[in-house]
Design a protein around this motif. Structure first.
Motif, PDB file in Angstrom:
ATOM      1  N   TRP A  59       5.876 -20.233 -30.999  1.00 56.89           N
ATOM      2  CA  TRP A  59       6.693 -19.552 -29.995  1.00 56.89           C
ATOM      3  C   TRP A  59       5.863 -19.271 -28.743  1.00 56.89           C
ATOM      4  O   TRP A  59       6.236 -19.636 -27.632  1.00 56.89           O
ATOM      5  N   HIS A  75       4.993 -21.986 -26.518  1.00 58.10           N
ATOM      6  CA  HIS A  75       6.167 -22.665 -25.974  1.00 58.10           C
ATOM      7  C   HIS A  75       6.339 -24.061 -26.554  1.00 58.10           C
ATOM      8  O   HIS A  75       6.657 -25.009 -25.844  1.00 58.10           O
ATOM      9  N   THR A  77       3.005 -18.940 -16.115  1.00 56.61           N
ATOM     10  CA  THR A  77       2.305 -19.777 -17.076  1.00 56.61           C
ATOM     11  C   THR A  77       0.894 -19.242 -17.329  1.00 56.61           C
ATOM     12  O   THR A  77       0.421 -19.210 -18.459  1.00 56.61           O
ATOM     13  N   GLN A 125      10.399 -24.892 -18.943  1.00 58.31           N
ATOM     14  CA  GLN A 125      11.446 -24.187 -19.681  1.00 58.31           C
ATOM     15  C   GLN A 125      11.466 -22.720 -19.303  1.00 58.31           C
ATOM     16  O   GLN A 125      10.454 -22.151 -18.916  1.00 58.31           O
ATOM     17  N   HIS A 129       8.201 -21.363 -17.650  1.00 62.33           N
ATOM     18  CA  HIS A 129       6.927 -21.815 -18.196  1.00 62.33           C
ATOM     19  C   HIS A 129       6.785 -23.316 -17.999  1.00 62.33           C
ATOM     20  O   HIS A 129       7.729 -24.075 -18.201  1.00 62.33           O
ATOM     21  N   CYS A 143       1.159 -16.331 -19.599  1.00 63.39           N
ATOM     22  CA  CYS A 143       1.398 -16.755 -20.986  1.00 63.39           C
ATOM     23  C   CYS A 143       0.093 -17.200 -21.635  1.00 63.39           C
ATOM     24  O   CYS A 143      -0.181 -16.873 -22.796  1.00 63.39           O
ATOM     25  N   SER A 164      11.611 -18.863 -20.307  1.00 63.69           N
ATOM     26  CA  SER A 164      10.982 -18.241 -21.453  1.00 63.69           C
ATOM     27  C   SER A 164      11.080 -16.729 -21.396  1.00 63.69           C
ATOM     28  O   SER A 164      10.967 -16.121 -20.336  1.00 63.69           O
TER      29      SER A 164
END
Ligand SMILES: [Zn+2]
Ligand SMILES: [Zn+2]
Ligand SMILES: [Zn+2]
Ligand SMILES: [Zn+2]
Ligand SMILES: [Zn+2]
Ligand SMILES: [Zn+2]
Ligand SMILES: [Zn+2]
Length: 1731
Positions: free
Chosen positions: A1704, A1707, A1310, A1101, A1135, A1313, A1103
Motif C-alpha cells: 500500500w 503504491h 511523492t 495515481q 503519486h 510518501c 493516493s
C-alpha cells in the motif's frame, strides 16, 4: 372467552380463527406487515396466551425465562454461519458448536476446525454423547449445573400444564390440517363461516430449483405484463419464501394468469412453473398456520414441560387407526410443502424434539419407520437437501446410543440398504448388475444422501455387543452384501479392436459411488472385527456372495500350461478379449475380512465356517487378478481405442480417494492367493493372465516393434505386481504393523519425493470416516517442519534417519512419483559421496497366515523368470529387455536375499528352509553353457547400458556374500566365524578407505578450482583500476583550468563545505554522465539536453496513503478544484511511481501506438488496461504504467565560494526580500495597465526602498535559460498533462493553468510518501532507496524543475505570488490560506520551482546564476522553515507539561522567548505557560519529516551529496546532519533571532489570522506535528475473532437474516456488506457495490479489503479492476487457507501483514492487480464493480 370452561376449546379456537384470520390476511398482494402482526397479537395470541398461562403473558414468560435455561444450546445454523468442531474431542466431525459456545469452551485451545455452515445444522453444545470431553461451554454449564435445583422451579404448574394439553392439540391439528390442505377453493367445514363465499382468488407462484431467477422474471413480465421492478420483487420473494401471490382477482382472472405463466415459462425451459389458484381464505389460513408454528417454536424455548407436552401430542396415534401421527404426517408431506413452510416446520422439530433426548429417540423411531417413503419423496423433490426433512438424519444417526437403538429395534441398517436397492432399480441391467449409462446426475446425487445415512449410522462402533445387536447387524450386513452383489462385476468393458469407440461411456457415477462407499466398506469390516463370532459369520456370508458371483465362466473346458516342469490347469480367459470389470466390492470386502481374521487370529477357526473344498482360492484370486492385468494392459496401450473413460477409471482405481477399497485390496487378494496356493502354480496363473506365458518360453522372433514394446511393458507391470505381492506388508494383519506404522511409511515415501506442505501431504493420504488422516500423530516422528518466509508456505522435510526406509517400488507411487523419488534419492546419495544403490529396506515379517507368500521368491518359476530376463540383458538382446525390468529383477533378488538373511539371523541354519541363495546359484539347465544368477550378475556389471545399476548389482553381490557367510558360519566352528566377521569388517574398512580417498581427491579439485577463479578475478580488478584511472584523468582535464586551480586551493576547505546544499557554502553537484540503454531497441544513449528524449515508464495515481483524516469527503471530480495549496491533512495527493525502465521517447511512442492498433483490431477482447487513459504494461517488467517521465539531465553547478562570500556581505534576507518585493510590484505595475484584478497590492510601506528598482534582482547574477530539445519539451508537456488529468480526474488540456501546480504537487507528495516509507521501514534517508524509486524520484524532480519552461512565465509568476502570500502576508492575495491550513513542504517545493520565473524578461530568457540560486534557495527555505516552526508551535505545543523537569538549555530559552512573542501576537490565546523545553521538544520532533523531505528535494534538485550521517539510521546524528545540509542552526529558534527585524512583522500577521485564533481557542482542530504515520488497521491474532466480528455484523441497509458477505477495509477498519444489492450505491449514474463505492472515498479508488468469511484479501482499483491476494493468516503449518477449506486454526502472520502494508505505502497495489490479472485471466469475468 376461552377461559370459560363451559365451552370446548377446539370449537372456540376454530370459530375465532374462522372469524379473524381471513380479515387479518386479506391484503395478500400488498400486506402491511406491522398492522397484520398487531392484529394477530390482539385478536388471537393475546387471549389464547392469557388462557394458556392463566395470567398476563408478558409477566408469565418473564418469570419462566428467569427460572432456568436448557443445558442444550440447540442453536440452528443459518447458511454461511461459522461452525466449529474439535478434532481432539468431537465424537465425529458432524458434532459442531456455534460461535458463542465455542468461544466459551475448552476447545478454543484444542485443534479445532472452522467451517461455513450450509444451513440447517444445530449446535451440539450440551450433548454429552457428541463430545469426549468438554461437552458444555461455560454459558451452558451454568444451565446444566443448576438443572437439578431449578428444574423443580421452572416446572410449570398443573393448571398451565392442563391448559397446554387442551390448547396444543387444537393448535397442532390446525397447523397440520392447513399445511396439508389440498383444496384450492374450499376450507374445512369448521372454518367456513358462511355459505356465500367471496370470489377472491390469488394466482400463486411456487419456487423450484429448475427455473433460473431470470427465467422467472421473464415469464412474469410476459405473462402479467408487469414492470421489471415488480417482477424482480416477486421473484426475490418466491426465492426466499417459496411461494407468492402474483395476481389477485376473480377465479377466472387468476386461472387465466396461471395459464399464461405456465405457457411463457414453458417457452423458456422445458418445464412450466408451478402455479396454483388459491382462494383468499385458504391462503390466509395457511399463512396463519405458519405464524402459529413460529409461535409454538418460541414457546418451546421457555420450558421443558411445553416441549414434552408438544412432543407427546405430536406422537399420539389414533387408537386402532393405521394413520400416522401428526409429526409423521408433516414429515411425509414435507416434500410437498413450500420453502417457507418447511423452514418453520424444521425449526419447530429442532426446538422441541431435538431438545429432549427421550423424544428425539421417539422421533427417530418415527423417522426410520417412514424412512423409505421420505427418501423416495426427497429423490423426486427438487429442493436443496437442507430444505428436506431427510437432512435431519445426521442429527439422529450420529448419536451413538440412538444409532444403536435404531439398529437393534428398528433394523435401520437393513432399512437404509433396502431403500438404496429400491431407489436404484432403474439402473439394474438384465444380469441384476448396476449400469449407470445415461444416468441423471442430479438424481443420483440425491441417492448419495442415503449412502451418507449408512455412514452416519456406522460412524461410532459399539463397545458392547448383545446377541440382538449382533443379529441385527449381521442382517444389515447381508442386506448390504446384496448391494455389493449388484456392483460386483458391473459395467463390464471389452477391449476395442480395430475401431475407436464412438462415445466414451459414463464412468463417473460408478466411481463416485465407489468413493462414497469406501469408508462405509471399511466401517463394516471394522464392525465385523469387533467380535470373533460375527467376523466369521460375516466372512462366511461374504464368501458365499463372492462364490455366487464367480459362477459364470465355469462352463469352459480347462486347459493345461507347462513351464519348468510345473503344470497349471485352468479355464481359459483373456483380459484382452473377454469382458472385464474393475468393480469388485465383494471380493475386496472378503479380502478386508480376511486380513482381519489374520489380525485377530480367528483365522484358525475359519474351516469351521467355510470348508476347504468350498474355499476355492483360485476363484477368489481370479477377478482381482483380471483387474490388475487390465491396468497393465492399459499401461501397455493395448486399450487405446477404448477412449479416455477407461484411463480415468484406472486412475481412480489407484488414487488415494478409492485405492483402499480397490487397488490395495486386490493386492491383498493376490497375497491371500500366494499364501494358500502352490507358489509355482500361482506364478503360472499370473503369467497366463498377463498373457506372458509365451514370453518366458522360447522367444519367437518377432519384428513388430509395437508388439515387443507392448510385451516389455506387460513384463514390467507383472514384475512390479510380484514385488508388491512379496514386499508390501504394511497392512495390519498381513504383518504385525500398526495403523501408525502404515501412515508413517506413507508419509516417508511422500517426503522422499520432495519436502511437502501439510495440506499437500494430507491430500495424498486417505481420510477415514472422521475425515482424519492420522497425519498429526506421526509426522513429528518422521519429519521436521520448516517455516515459510513472507510468501510461499511451510514444508515438512524428511528426517535423515528415515531415509533408509525408502522403497523405490512403493506400491502407492504413480509412475511420475516413482521416477521423481528415485531421482531425488540418487541425487542425495551422490551429494553425500555415497554409492547410488537403492536396495529395498528389510520388510517386516509376514504374519503366520501370510508367511507362505515368501515361497514365491525361491520357487522354480520365479527363478526361471529372473534368470530369463537377466540372460537377455547379458546377451544384449536389446529389444527383449528394458532397464526398468532389470531394476525390478534386482529388487526381487534383493528381497529374496534379505528374507534369507533375516531368517538365518533368527533361527539356526538347518531350520531355515528358505533357500534363495541355493536356488540362485544353481544352474538354469544342464546344458554346457548354462549359467546361474550369480554369474549373470557378474556379467551384468559389464553391460554399458546398465551403468546406472552398477552400484545396486554390487550391493546384491555383497548380499550374496553375506548370506553365504551366514550359511557357512553356522556350519563352521565359532573361531572361524570370528575371523570371517573380521574379514567382513576389513572389507568394510577397505571400502571406507576408498571413500575417504575419493572425498579427499574431490576436495582438492574444488580447492584448485577456487584458486583459479580468484586469480581471474584479481586480474579483472587490476584491469578495472587501470581503465578507471584514465577515465578519472580525462574528467579532470575537461573540467577547465581555473576550476582545477581553485579546487587545489580549496581542497582542504571544500571537504567540510561540500556537504551543504543551500546558501553561499553550497557544495558542488555530483552529476555523473548518464548513459542509458533503451529496453525496447537495446541501444545506448547519453542523456543530454540537446538530444532526443529518453523516458522512464511511470504510473501516476491518486493516493490517500498519507491522509490524516479519512472522514473527509473527497471530491470525485477536480473540475473546480484549486490544487495550489495542499491541506495539512494531506487528504489526497497525486503519486508518481516508476518501475525504473528506460526507453527512447520515440521507441515508446511506437510501442504504444502498435499496442493501440493491436487492440483496436480485436475489439471485443477485454483488456487488463485502459488504452484510452494511456495505460500500458511496461514492456520489460509488465508493471502497469500510464505515462512516461522524460529524463532531464541535472545541470552541474558549482559556485565560487569567494564570490559567494562577497555577495553575502550585501544580500541579507531583508535586502533579498526587498528586491523580490520590488520585482513583484514592478510586474504588477506593468500588468496593472492590462488586467487589474490580478495585481497583488503591496501594502507594507515600511520595507519599501526607493533605492531599489525593478531590475535589481538581476544584478546578483543571471544566466541564459536552458534550451531543451524539442523532443524533451514534447515529453515534458505530455507527462505534465497526464499528472493533471489523472490527479484531478479531468479531461486532458495542455493549456490549463493548473498544470504547473499539479507538477509541483505530485513532486512534493511523492517525496513525502518516500520519506514516510523510509521512516516506517527504518531505513536511512539516503542510499537505501530501491533503484526504481531512486531513478523515478530523480527524474520526477528534474522534470518538475524543467516543466516551468513549457508554461507561460506570467502564469508561473501568478502562482508564485499566491504561494509567497502564505509566507509574506504583505501580499494581499485573495484566498490565501492561513498558516494552519496549508502543508508547508508543498509550499516550499512550489516556491523553489517557480521562483526563477521572476528573472523572466520580455526580450531575453534569463534564469538566476548559480550564486543567485544558492541565495534564493537559502532564503526561500528559511522562510518556509520559519513558517513551519510557527505552525508546529501553534498547533502542537499545547500539551500541559508533565512533572518532568528539564534544565534550561539554550534551545529551551530561545523557545521560551519565542513563545512570549507568539502569545503577544495572539492576544493571549496561545498559552505562555508551556515550558520552553517542551516547546523545543515538540519543534524538534515535529519538524523532522519536513527537514527530511526538504533534504531529499534539494538533493535530487541540485545533486549535492548529503553528509555521511544521513546514510545511516541515527536519531540525534540525523538532526544535526540535516541542519548542516540545509544550512540551518541546530537551535532552530536562532533563525528567528537572527532575522528578527524581518520576521517580526510576518509573525505578527501569521498569528493574527482569524483561523489561527479560532484554532487556538479550541474552536477548530489543527493537525499536529509530526503527523501520524498511517498503517493498516490492527488485526486480531486469532482469526476466529474476526469471524466472531463478522457474525455480529448486521447490514446497515436491510434487516433480513440472509447470508451476508462482510468485508473489512484494511485502510480504515470499516465493515461493509459486499456483493449484495442492499448496499449498492449509485455513483455518477452507475450502480457500485459497497466495496467499490467505499474505495472511491477511502483510497481514492484504490483499496484493500479482507473478505472475512472467505479469508481472502481483495485489492481493487477503480470500478473495473481487482484481484485476490492471500490473507495474512497462517495455520500452524505455515499455510494460508483461502475459503477456509481446511478449517485449521489461523493466526496472524505479522511479516505478511507488513508486506501488505508496504504494498500500500509503496503504491504498488495497482501494479499487483495488473500482474495478477495477467497471470489469472479467470477474473476477467468477475464484475468488480458490484463488489
Ligand atoms: Zn451453541
Ligand atoms: Zn454452549
Ligand atoms: Zn476439544
Ligand atoms: Zn530505443
Ligand atoms: Zn518496467
Ligand atoms: Zn476504508
Ligand atoms: Zn447490505
Amino acid at each position: 372467552m376461552w377461559w370459560d370452561e363451559r365451552f370446548d376449546f377446539q370449537t372456540t379456537f376454530l370459530q375465532c380463527l374462522a372469524k379473524h384470520v381471513p380479515n387479518i390476511y386479506s391484503a395478500e398482494m400488498d400486506p402491511l406487515l406491522e398492522k397484520q402482526e398487531e392484529m394477530v397479537q390482539t385478536t388471537i395470541f393475546y387471549p389464547m396466551e392469557c388462557y394458556l398461562f392463566g395470567e398476563d403473558p408478558d409477566i408469565f414468560l418473564e418469570k419462566l425465562q428467569q427460572s432456568g435455561t436448557s443445558q442444550l444450546c440447540g442453536k440452528v445454523f443459518k447458511g454461511g454461519e461459522t461452525t466449529y468442531s474439535c478434532r481432539d474431542c468431537a465424537v465425529d466431525p458432524t458434532c459442531v458448536l456455534c460461535m458463542d459456545c465455542f468461544q466459551n469452551s475448552i476447545h478454543k485451545n484444542h485443534r479445532y476446525k472452522m467451517h461455513s455452515s450450509t444451513g440447517g445444522g444445530f449446535c451440539d453444545c450440551g450433548d454429552t454423547e457428541a463430545w469426549k470431553t468438554g461437552p458444555l461451554c461455560t454459558k451452558h454449564e451454568h444451565g446444566a449445573s443448576g438443572t437439578a435445583k431449578e428444574n423443580s422451579e421452572c416446572q410449570l404448574n398443573e393448571e398451565v400444564m392442563e391448559h397446554s394439553r387442551r390448547v396444543f392439540p387444537s393448535v397442532i391439528k390446525y397447523i397440520v390440517d392447513m399445511l396439508i390442505w389440498e383444496e384450492e377453493k374450499e376450507l374445512p367445514l369448521e372454518l367456513t363461516i358462511s355459505r356465500e363465499k367471496a370470489d377472491n382468488y390469488y394466482c400463486v407462484l411456487f419456487n423450484d430449483e429448475h427455473h433460473s431467477y431470470d427465467h422467472v422474471i421473464y415469464s412474469l413480465q410476459r405473462a402479467l405484463g408487469c414492470e421489471l421492478g415488480e417482477a424482480q420483487l416477486h421473484t426475490t420473494a418466491i426465492d426466499k419464501e417459496g411461494r407468492r401471490a402474483v395476481k389477485a382477482g376473480h377465479y377466472a382472472t387468476c386461472q387465466e394468469a396461471k395459464e399464461e405463466i405456465k405457457r411463457h415459462s414453458e417457452n423458456v425451459s422445458q418445464r412450466p412453473l408451478h402455479v396454483e389458484v388459491l382462494h383468499a381464505d385458504v391462503m390466509a389460513h395457511q399463512k396463519f398456520a405458519l405464524r402459529l408454528g413460529s409461535w409454538l417454536n418460541k414457546l418451546m424455548s421457555y420450558s421443558s414441560d411445553f416441549r414434552q407436552i408438544f412432543c407427546q401430542i405430536c406422537l399420539k396415534e389414533d387408537a386402532g387407526s393405521e394413520k400416522p401421527c401428526f409429526i409423521s404426517k408433516l414429515m411425509l408431506w414435507d416434500a410437498k410443502l413450500h420453502k417457507g413452510a418447511r423452514k418453520v416446520l424444521h425449526e419447530l422439530i429442532f426446538s422441541s424434539f431435538f431438545m429432549e433426548m427421550e423424544y428425539k429417540k421417539l422421533f427417530a423411531v418415527e423417522f426410520v419407520k417412514y424412512y423409505k417413503a421420505l427418501q423416495k419423496e426427497y429423490i423426486n423433490d427438487d429442493h436443496d437437501r437442507v430444505l428436506s426433512v431427510t437432512a435431519l438424519s445426521v442429527q439422529m444417526f450420529t448419536v451413538p446410543t440412538l444409532a444403536r437403538h435404531l439398529i437393534e429395534e428398528q433394523k435401520v441398517i437393513t432399512t437404509i440398504t433396502e431403500t438404496l436397492l429400491e431407489v436404484l432399480p432403474e439402473y439394474l441391467d438384465k444380469n441384476d448388475k448396476f449400469n449407470f449409462q445415461g444416468y441423471n446426475q442430479e438424481k443420483l446425487n440425491r441417492v448419495y444422501a442415503v449412502i451418507y445415512d449408512l455412514r452416519y449410522v456406522l460412524i461410532s462402533k459399539p463397545t458392547l455387543w448383545t446377541d440382538h445387536l449382533r443379529e441385527r447387524f449381521l442382517e444389515g450386513f447381508v442386506s448390504f452384501l446384496r448391494i455389493l452383489t449388484c456392483m460386483q462385476g458391473m459395467e463390464e468393458i471389452k477391449r476395442q479392436i480395430g475401431q475407436h469407440i464412438e462415445v466414451d461411456p459414463d464412468w463417473e457415477a460408478a466411481i463416485a459411488i465407489q468413493m462414497q462407499l469406501k469408508n462405509i466398506l471399511l466401517m463394516f469390516q471394522e464392525w465385523c472385527a469387533c467380535d470373533e463370532e460375527l467376523l466369521l459369520k460375516a466372512y462366511k456370508e461374504c464368501h458365499k456372495a463372492v462364490m455366487r458371483c464367480s459362477a459364470n465362466g465355469r462352463s469352459r473346458e480347462k486347459t493345461v500350461f507347462h513351464l519348468c516342469g510345473h503344470t497349471l490347469e485352468s479355464r481359459p480367459y483373456r483380459v484382452s478379449t473377454d469382458p472385464v470389470s474393475i468393480h469388485l466390492p465383494l471380493s475386496r470386502t472378503l479380502a478386508g475380512l480376511h486380513v482381519r481374521l489374520s489380525k485377530t487370529g480367528t483365522i484358525s477357526r475359519l474351516h469351521e465356517f467355510v470348508s476347504p473344498e468350498e474355499f476355492q482360492v483360485d476363484l477368489l484370486v481370479e477377478y482381482p487378478l483380471r483387474c490388475l492385468v487390465l491396468v497393465a494392459q492399459v499401461a501397455a496401450e493395448m486399450w487405446r481405442r477404448n477412449g479416455l473413460s477407461l484411463i480415468s477409471q484406472v486412475f481412480y482405481y489407484q488414487d488415494v480417494k478409492c485405492r483402499e477399497e480397490m487397488y490395495d485390496k486386490d493386492i491383498i487378494m493376490l497375497q491371500i492367493g500366494a499364501s494358500l496356493m502352490d507358489p509355482n502354480h500361482f506364478l503360472l496363473l499370473i503369467l497366463q493372465r498377463y498373457e506372458l506365458a509365451d514370453a518366458f518360453k522360447k522367444m519367437k522372433p518377432t519384428k513388430d516393434q509395437d508388439l515387443i514394446k507392448q510385451c516389455n511393458v506387460l513384463i514390467e507391470e507383472m514384475l512390479q505386481i510380484l514385488i508388491y505381492v512379496v514386499g508390501e506388508r504394511y497392512v495390519p494383519g498381513v504383518s504385525n504393523v500398526t495403523k501408525e506404522d502404515v501412515i508413517m511409511r506413507e508419509i516417508i515415501h511422500l517426503l522422499c519425493i520432495e519436502p511437502m506442505a501439510h495440506s499437500a501431504i494430507t491430500k495424498s493420504l486417505p481420510e477415514n470416516e472422521n475425515n482424519e488422516t492420522g497425519l498429526e500423530n506421526v509426522i513429528d516422528k518422521v519429519a521436521t517442519f520448516k517455516k515459510p518466509g513472507v510468501s510461499g508456505h511451510g514444508v515438512y522435510e524428511l528426517k535423515d534417519e528415515c531415509l533408509k526406509e525408502f522403497n523405490m517400488f512403493f506400491y502407492h507411487y504413480t509412475k511420475t512419483q516413482h521416477s521423481k523419488a528415485e531421482h531425488t534419492q540418487k541425487k542425495r546419495r551422490k551429494q553425500e559421496n555415497r554409492d547410488e544403490a537403492l536396495p529395498p529396506p528389510p520388510p517386516p515379517d509376514f504374519s503366520p497366515a501370510f508367511s507362505n507368500v515368501v515361497r514365491l521368491l525361491n520357487c522354480d518359476v520365479m527363478m526361471h523368470i529372473l534368470r530369463t530376463i537377466l540372460q537377455r540383458a547379458v546377451e544384449l538382446e536389446t529389444h527383449l529387455w528394458t532397464e526398468a525390468m532389470i531394476q525390478m529383477v534386482l529388487h526381487l533378488l534383493s528381497l529374496g536375499l534379505l528374507e534369507e538373511k533375516q531368517q538365518l539371523q533368527k533361527s539356526p541354519e538347518e531350520e531355515v528352509t528358505f533357500d534363495f541363495y541355493h536356488k540362485a546359484t544353481r544352474m538354469g539347465s544342464s546344458a554346457l553353457n548354462a549359467v546361474n544368477i550369480l554369474m549373470l550378475l557378474e556379467k551384468l556389471k559389464r553391460v554399458p547400458q546398465l551403468e546406472a545399476q552398477k552400484d545396486t548389482v554390487s550391493w546384491i553381490l555383497q548380499m550374496f556374500n553375506t548370506v553365504k557367510r551366514l550359511r557357512e558360519k553356522s556350519s563352521l566352528a565359532t573361531t572361524v566365524a570370528a575371523t570371517s566377521g573380521l574379514e567382513a569388517t576389513k572389507g568394510d574398512e577397505s571400502t571406507q578407505d576408498k571413500e575417504k580417498a575419493e572425498r579427499k581427491r574431490k576436495a582438492e579439485a574444488a580447492r584448485l578450482h577456487r584458486q583459479k577463479i580468484m586469480a581471474q578475478m584479481s586480474a579483472l580488478q587490476r584491469n578495472f583500476i587501470e581503465t578507471h584511472k584514465i577515465l578519472y584523468e580525462n574528467t579532470l582535464e575537461t573540467q577547465g583550468k581555473e576550476d582545477a586551480i581553485m579546487e587545489e586551493e580549496s581542497m582542504s576547505l571544500a571537504i567540510d563545505y561540500s556537504k551543504i546544499a543551500l546558501g553561499p557554502k553550497r557544495g558542488p553537484s555530483v552529476a555523473e554522465k548518464e548513459v542509458l540503454t533503451c529496453i525496447l531497441c537495446q541501444e545506448e544513449q547519453e542523456v543530454k539536453l540537446e538530444s532526443a528524449a529518453m523516458v522512464l515508464s511511470a504510473c501516476v495515481q491518486k493516493s490517500t496513503a498519507l491522509t490524516q483524516n479519512r472522514s473527509r469527503i473527497l471530491e470525485l471530480s477536480g473540475d473546480t478544484l484549486d490544487p495550489l495549496f495542499m491541506h495539512p491533512d494531506l487528504p489526497c495527493g497525486t503519486h508518481t511511481g516508476s518501475c525504473g525502465h528506460v526507453m527512447h521517447a520515440a521507441c515508446w511512442q511506437k510501442y504504444f501506438e502498435a499496442m493501440q492498433l493491436n487492440f483496436r483490431q480485436r475489439l471485443h477482447v477485454e483488456q487488463i488496461f485502459d488504452l484510452e487513459n494511456g495505460e500500458y504494461l511496461c514492456p520489460l517488467c509488465k508493471s502497469l504504467c500510464n505515462t512516461v517521465i522524460p529524463i532531464v539531465p541535472l545541470q552541474a553547478q558549482k559556485i565560487n565560494s569567494e564570490d559567494a562570500e562577497a555577495v553575502a556581505q550585501i544580500l541579507s534576507l531583508a535586502r533579498w526580500l526587498e528586491i523580490v518585493i520590488v520585482r513583484i510590484s514592478g510586474y504588477s505595475m506593468k500588468n496593472a495597465k492590462g488586467e487589474k484584478q490580478n495585481a497583488p497590492a503591496f501594502i507594507n510601506k515600511g520595507v519599501g526602498n526607493s533605492a531599489l528598482e525593478f531590475h535589481s534582482i538581476l544584478s546578483f547574477g543571471v544566466q541564459p535559460s536552458i534550451k531543451y530539445s524539442s523532443s524533451i519539451k514534447e515529453m515534458l508537456i505530455l507527462f505534465a498533462t497526464t499528472i493533471y488529468r489523472v490527479g484531478l480526474k479531468v479531461a486532458p488540456n495542455e493549456a490549463d493553468y493548473r498544470i504547473p501546480m499539479m507538477t509541483w504537487s505530485t513532486c512534493a507528495f511523492t517525496i513525502q510518501c518516500i520519506e514516510n516509507l523510509l521512516e516506517t521501514e527504518g531505513k536511512p534517508l539516503f542510499g537505501s532507496l530501491q533503484n526504481r524509486q531512486h531513478s523515478g524520484l530523480k527524474a520526477l524532480v528534474q522534470f518538475a524543475a524543467a516543466q516551468r519552461t513549457t508554461s507561460p512565465q506570467v502564469l508561473i509568476q501568478k502562482h508564485l505570488i499566491r504561494l509567497l502570500g502564505v509566507l509574506l502576508p504583505n501580499f494581499k492575495v485573495e484566498d490565501t490560506p492561513s498558516l494552519l491550513e496549508v502543508d508547508m513542504f508543498h509550499v516550499l517545493v512550489g516556491v523553489v520551482l517557480s521562483f526563477p520565473s521572476l528573472y523572466w524578461e520580455d526580450t531575453v530568457d534569463l534564469q538566476p546564476s548559480s550564486i543567485s540560486s544558492a541565495y534564493n534557495h537559502l532564503y526561500l527555505f528559511h522562510l518556509t522553515t520559519l513558517a513551519h516552526i510557527t505552525q508546529i508551535v501553534l498547533s502542537s505545543a499545547t500539551e500541559s507539561p508533565t512533572a518532568r523537569s528539564h534544565d534550561n538549555s539554550e534551545e529551551a530559552c530561545s523557545a521560551q522567548s519565542f513563545c512570549k512573542e507568539v502569545c503577544r501576537y495572539t492576544s493571549g490565546c496561545f498559552s505562555q505557560d508551556i515550558p520552553g523545553w517542551l516547546v523545543w521538544d515538540c519543534v524538534k520532533k515535529g519538524i523532522m519529516p519536513y527537514l527530511r523531505c526538504a533534504a531529499l528535494f534539494f538533493h535530487y534538485l541540485l545533486g549535492v551529496s548529503p553528509p555521511e550521517e544521513l546514510l545511516q539510521v541515527s536519531e540525534e546524528g540525523q538532526f544535526k546532519a540535516l541542519c548542516s545540509y540545509l544550512s540551518l542552526p541546530t537551535n532552530l529558534f536562532l533563525l528567528f533571532q537572527e532575522y528578527w527585524d524581518t520576521v517580526n512583522p510576518l509573525l505578527q500577521r501569521w498569528c493574527a489570522d482569524p483561523v489561527v485564533l479560532s484554532c487556538l481557542k479550541g474552536e477548530s482542530i489543527a493537525i499536529r506535528y509530526p503527523r501520524k504515520r498511517n498503517s493498516l488497521i490492527e488485526l486480531p491474532e486469532d482469526y476466529s475473532c474476526l469471524l466472531n466480528q463478522a457474525s455480529q455484523f448486521r447490514c446497515p441497509r436491510s434487516s433480513d437474516d440472509e447470508q451476508k458477505h462482510p468485508v473489512l477495509c484494511l485502510f480504515c477498519g470499516a465493515m461493509l456488506c459486499s456483493q449484495n444489492t442492499c448496499c449498492q450505491e449509485l455513483v455518477n449514474g452507475e450502480e457500485l457495490g459497497a466495496c467499490t463505492s467505499h474505495a472511491l472515498q477511502c483510497g481514492a479508488g484504490v483499496c484493500m479489503f479482507l473478505k472475512i468469511r472467505e479469508c481472502k484479501v481483495v485489492l481493487i482499483e477503480g470500478k473495473t479492476r481487482g484481484c485476490l491476494y492471500p490473507a495474512p493468516y497462517l495455520d500452524e503449518y505455515g499455510e494460508t487457507d483461502p475459503g477456509l477449506k481446511r478449517g485449521n486454526p489461523l493466526h496472524l502472520c505479522r511479516e505478511r501483514y507488513r508486506k501488505l502494508h508496504l504494498l500500500w505505502q509503496q503504491h504498488c497495489i495497482i501494479e499487483e492487480i495488473a500482474r495478477s490479472q495477467e497471470t489469472n485471466q479467470i477474473f476477467f469475468g468477475f464484475n468488480w464493480q458490484l463488489l
